[in-house]
Design an enzyme around this catalytic site. Structure first.
Site, PDB file in Angstrom:
ATOM      1  N   ARG A   1       0.834  -1.242  -0.021  1.00 41.68           N
ATOM      2  CA  ARG A   1       0.044   0.083  -0.031  1.00 41.68           C
ATOM      3  C   ARG A   1       0.913   1.217  -0.118  1.00 41.68           C
ATOM      4  O   ARG A   1       0.316   2.229  -0.547  1.00 41.68           O
ATOM      5  CB  ARG A   1      -1.055   0.111   1.165  1.00 41.68           C
TER       6      ARG A   1
ATOM      7  N   GLY B   1     -12.448  -4.227   1.669  1.00 40.35           N
ATOM      8  CA  GLY B   1     -14.040  -3.527   1.957  1.00 40.35           C
ATOM      9  C   GLY B   1     -14.463  -2.665   0.774  1.00 40.35           C
ATOM     10  O   GLY B   1     -15.637  -2.602   0.558  1.00 40.35           O
TER      11      GLY B   1
ATOM     12  N   LYS C   1     -14.580 -15.126   7.123  1.00 37.54           N
ATOM     13  CA  LYS C   1     -16.015 -15.102   7.432  1.00 37.54           C
ATOM     14  C   LYS C   1     -16.946 -15.069   6.502  1.00 37.54           C
ATOM     15  O   LYS C   1     -16.810 -13.964   5.637  1.00 37.54           O
ATOM     16  CB  LYS C   1     -16.045 -14.215   8.513  1.00 37.54           C
TER      17      LYS C   1
ATOM     18  N   GLY D   1      -7.075  -6.880   1.382  1.00 34.69           N
ATOM     19  CA  GLY D   1      -5.606  -6.782   1.989  1.00 34.69           C
ATOM     20  C   GLY D   1      -4.805  -7.974   2.228  1.00 34.69           C
ATOM     21  O   GLY D   1      -3.741  -8.066   1.658  1.00 34.69           O
TER      22      GLY D   1
HETATM   23  P1  ADP Z   1      -8.998 -10.180   2.439  1.00 33.27           P
HETATM   24  O1  ADP Z   1      -8.402  -9.647   3.310  1.00 33.27           O
HETATM   25  O2  ADP Z   1      -8.352 -10.823   1.280  1.00 33.27           O
HETATM   26  O3  ADP Z   1     -10.437  -9.916   2.250  1.00 33.27           O
HETATM   27  P2  ADP Z   1     -10.287 -11.760   4.698  1.00 33.27           P
HETATM   28  O4  ADP Z   1      -9.697 -10.823   5.662  1.00 33.27           O
HETATM   29  O5  ADP Z   1     -11.671 -12.103   4.294  1.00 33.27           O
HETATM   30  O6  ADP Z   1      -9.159 -11.655   3.372  1.00 33.27           O
HETATM   31  O7  ADP Z   1      -9.484 -13.381   5.211  1.00 33.27           O
HETATM   32  C1  ADP Z   1      -8.228 -13.551   5.342  1.00 33.27           C
HETATM   33  C2  ADP Z   1      -8.064 -14.594   6.399  1.00 33.27           C
HETATM   34  O8  ADP Z   1      -8.854 -15.928   6.105  1.00 33.27           O
HETATM   35  C3  ADP Z   1      -6.611 -15.218   6.481  1.00 33.27           C
HETATM   36  O9  ADP Z   1      -5.923 -14.706   7.600  1.00 33.27           O
HETATM   37  C4  ADP Z   1      -6.736 -16.529   6.291  1.00 33.27           C
HETATM   38  O10 ADP Z   1      -5.881 -17.145   7.313  1.00 33.27           O
HETATM   39  C5  ADP Z   1      -8.007 -16.692   6.613  1.00 33.27           C
HETATM   40  N1  ADP Z   1      -8.720 -18.138   6.330  1.00 33.27           N
HETATM   41  C6  ADP Z   1      -8.636 -18.666   4.980  1.00 33.27           C
HETATM   42  N2  ADP Z   1      -9.076 -19.794   5.287  1.00 33.27           N
HETATM   43  C7  ADP Z   1      -9.422 -20.262   6.485  1.00 33.27           C
HETATM   44  C8  ADP Z   1      -9.838 -21.363   7.221  1.00 33.27           C
HETATM   45  N3  ADP Z   1     -10.011 -22.486   6.588  1.00 33.27           N
HETATM   46  N4  ADP Z   1      -9.931 -21.426   8.429  1.00 33.27           N
HETATM   47  C9  ADP Z   1      -9.396 -20.230   9.151  1.00 33.27           C
HETATM   48  N5  ADP Z   1      -8.993 -19.085   8.654  1.00 33.27           N
HETATM   49  C10 ADP Z   1      -9.085 -19.027   7.284  1.00 33.27           C
HETATM   50 MG    MG Z   2      -8.494  -9.279   5.614  1.00 33.26          MG
END
Ligand code: ADP
Ligand code: MG
Length: 422
Positions: free
Chosen positions: A34, A401, A204, A377
């Site tokens: 970033r 987001g 989530k 992110g």
């Molecule tokens: P982004 O920032 O790309 O939008 P998120 O913040 O939604 O992504 O999610 C990222 C997190 O999801 C990572 O830290 C990763 O470890 C977690 N994650 C991915 N698969 C799983 C899983 N099976 N169980 C728990 N956490 C998970």
């Molecule tokens: Mg994230």
């Protein structure tokens, strides 16, 4: 939206609201993507004779008042130091956000110089829901500069003082990063070349239900503020295929009656997920779920990985990545894509034993010819660490987001304040 490049900035002080919210590990920056993405706009303004004051937030300072937050941190110090390295020139860090230190620096800066204000979220007013409270801070920020440039795409979905209220008080324009992000997202939301395949992962399902609703053609479980008529389609185009992985996949699998063991599961979201699946079926959107998993008996880097034979996860085990059959299935579902949007890692890529799914998805997308966009992110940080060729993706978005809310067809307050007409 006015372009920063069209502003006359020679001899003027320009406030750049950037997104410098980088991941830190014990005070050290683990991914400076970033900060790098913010450099072109800052450098352009400096070259054209401006003095640049950078305003940004970092992390989630806690505490009731300014003093408690400033004492607890995080300070923008490591970020200002990294920015200085990337710009190849000194960067002054104010010891406050819009107080005495900031005022003295702003009043004495010369053309070609750069200063960074302390973490704007030390000011509780930054995120206040009260217009007057935010307005007071915005007034102090605006008094530091002659012109405002909005370039913090990752914060554009926040109605915060430095994002929304300050630009309304000064001549304003959008920086290069914001313009580039919006141009790509606009391509995704106006007749994407098909097949349009979306890969969603991450922890989530609740974070992403609204965008899922849009992609499968339902109204979505959450009320959204549709983007105004003049600013593009209120209902963004549906995906042809939705590949679901990561933690959110277990809620989908549970909704279909599968065992999910000790995996993270949002049981309260099962009704929403069931609705989304039904909507997808009606709209002809293919939803692809994992058919096997890499599981372990605990959430730890050193946990022993084990592959399941099918979509069910036994008690005592938790899913931490997609399995080999799913990696192949996803690659096949991506092979003929003409447009791809990927948000959220399909596994816990931070643990090397559970990173294969994220790598496989990244590789499969890198072979797609067409528009490929990575948003989020954690996803962006993950792919930057994979050492794929620089042109593996069309665009790696800096906004998680913010890009999701754009895809949901929502108005982003920061873009609205800059006069977004698209
Ligand atoms: P982004 O920032 O790309 O939008 P998120 O913040 O939604 O992504 O999610 C990222 C997190 O999801 C990572 O830290 C990763 O470890 C977690 N994650 C991915 N698969 C799983 C899983 N099976 N169980 C728990 N956490 C998970
Ligand atoms: Mg994230």
């Amino acid at each position: 939206m006015k372009h920063a490049e069209d502003l006359d900035v020679a001899g003027r002080t320009v406030m750049v609201r950037a997104d410098l919210n980088v991941p830190l590990d014990a005070g050290a920056i683990t991914d400076d993507g970033r900060i790098r993405a913010s450099v072109p706009t800052i450098r352009d303004l400096l070259t054209r004779g401006a003095a640049v004051i950078v305003c940004a937030h970092l992390g989630r300072p806690e505490g009731d008042g300014y003093a408690a937050r400033a004492a607890g941190g995080p300070s923008l110090r490591p970020v200002a130091d990294r920015l200085a390295e990337l710009l190849g020139q000194p960067v002054t860090l104010a010891t406050d956000v819009a107080g005495e230190s900031a005022r003295v620096i702003a009043a004495t800066m010369a053309a070609g110089e750069v200063a960074v204000l302390e973490n704007v979220r030390f000011e509780p007013a930054e995120t206040s829901k009260d217009d007057e409270v935010r307005g007071e801070l915005a007034g102090r920020l605006a008094a530091l500069a002659d012109v405002y440039v909005g370039d913090g795409f990752g914060a554009m979905h926040r109605k915060h003082a430095s994002v929304y209220d300050t630009p309304l008080l000064l001549p304003h324009a959008a920086g290069q990063l914001v313009l580039a992000e919006v141009a790509v997202l606009r391509q995704l939301t106006t007749s994407p070349a098909r097949p349009y395949v979306v890969v969603l992962g991450g922890a989530k399902v609740s974070d992403k239900l609204a965008v899922i609703g849009n992609l499968v053609g339902s109204a979505g479980p959450h009320p959204t503020t549709p983007r105004s008529a003049s600013s593009g389609p209120a209902a963004p185009p549906k995906a042809d295929r939705l590949l679901i992985a990561g933690g959110m996949a277990y809620t989908f699998l549970a909704a279909q009656g599968h065992q999910t063991g000790d995996s993270i599961l949002q049981a309260e979201q099962i009704p929403h997920v069931t609705t989304a699946l039904a909507d997808a079926g009606r709209a002809g959107v293919e939803v692809v779920l994992p058919v096997d998993h890499v599981v372990a008996d605990r959430f730890a880097s050193g946990a022993e990985p084990e592959v399941t034979r099918g979509p069910d996860i036994p008690d005592g085990k938790m899913g931490l990545d997609i399995g080999p059959a799913t990696r192949e299935l996803f690659a096949a579902k991506l092979a003929d894509a003409k447009t791809v949007f990927w948000n959220g890692p399909p596994g816990v890529f931070e643990f090397p034993a559970f990173a294969a799914g994220t790598l496989a998805v990244a590789e499969a997308i890198s072979h797609v010819t067409g528009l490929t966009v990575v948003g989020g992110g954690d996803s962006a940080a993950a792919v930057r660490h994979l050492e794929l060729p620089a042109d593996a993706f069309t665009h790696i978005s800096t906004g998680g987001g913010a890009s999701l809310e754009y895809l949901e067809g929502r108005d982003l307050p920061g873009l609205a304040a800059l006069g977004d007409e698209a």
